[in-house]
Enzyme design. Structure first.
Site, mmCIF file in Angstrom:
data_model
loop_
_atom_site.group_PDB
_atom_site.id
_atom_site.type_symbol
_atom_site.label_atom_id
_atom_site.label_comp_id
_atom_site.label_asym_id
_atom_site.label_seq_id
_atom_site.Cartn_x
_atom_site.Cartn_y
_atom_site.Cartn_z
ATOM 1 N N SER A 55 0.828 -1.208 0.000
ATOM 2 C CA SER A 55 0.000 0.000 0.000
ATOM 3 C C SER A 55 0.862 1.257 0.000
ATOM 4 O O SER A 55 0.725 2.119 0.854
ATOM 5 C CB SER A 55 -0.982 0.006 1.171
ATOM 6 O OG SER A 55 -1.890 -1.060 1.035
ATOM 7 N N HIS A 56 1.763 1.319 -0.986
ATOM 8 C CA HIS A 56 2.601 2.499 -1.173
ATOM 9 C C HIS A 56 3.196 2.470 -2.575
ATOM 10 O O HIS A 56 3.055 1.492 -3.303
ATOM 11 C CB HIS A 56 3.709 2.568 -0.117
ATOM 12 C CG HIS A 56 4.699 1.454 -0.189
ATOM 13 N ND1 HIS A 56 4.539 0.289 0.512
ATOM 14 C CD2 HIS A 56 5.848 1.327 -0.883
ATOM 15 C CE1 HIS A 56 5.553 -0.518 0.257
ATOM 16 N NE2 HIS A 56 6.371 0.090 -0.595
ATOM 17 N N ALA A 57 3.853 3.563 -2.933
ATOM 18 C CA ALA A 57 4.594 3.664 -4.189
ATOM 19 C C ALA A 57 5.970 4.221 -3.875
ATOM 20 O O ALA A 57 6.207 4.759 -2.796
ATOM 21 C CB ALA A 57 3.864 4.582 -5.163
#
Length: 140
Positions: A55-57
């Site tokens: 749940s990130h970039a």
């Protein structure tokens, strides 16, 4: 790197060396197996069955994600298109380029997720809020 899309991400098949009934070995080498120099490696384990991570970039970091044991899904999102890959073979890795949101979920019991990264940990490289990610993709 915000111009990257989920179609820039791909499965990489790594060499498998068979050694009779004693099992197999897969070798990963900088610039050969992996299209970047590995500067950091870590692994996720004991994720509750059906649990999720990620749940990130990343703005600059590239990763090769491998299901060293068990299986899990990786959903990639470039702000327009989503693609889901099921990783369940220790000789395959998913190349994730910069500027792609990732969610890892549906972990099987006992799954081990090995991540090879192009850079050392840098909190400034992370985008942890999806709405901020979308703004960043449009802006850059």
């Amino acid at each position: 790197m915000s111009e990257t899309t989920v179609f820039d991400c791909t499965l990489i098949e790594m060499d498998r060396h068979h050694s009779d009934d004693r099992g197999n070995i897969t070798v990963v080498e900088n610039g050969k197996t992996v299209p970047f120099n590995v500067r950091r490696a870590y692994y996720l384990y004991d994720v509750p069955g059906g649990g999720s991570r990620g749940s990130h970039a990343h703005k600059e970091l590239q990763q090769l994600i491998v299901a060293a044991s068990g299986s899990f899904d990786v959903t990639l999102d470039d702000g327009n298109v989503k693609r889901t890959f099921t990783l369940n073979r220790p000789y395959q890795g998913l190349l994730v380029v910069p500027g792609i949101w990732r969610d890892l979920n549906n972990f099987s019991a006992g799954a081990v997720c090995l991540v090879l990264a192009s850079e050392k940990y840098d909190e400034q490289d992370y985008i942890r809020d999806y709405n901020e990610f979308l703004k960043w993709k449009i802006k850059v």
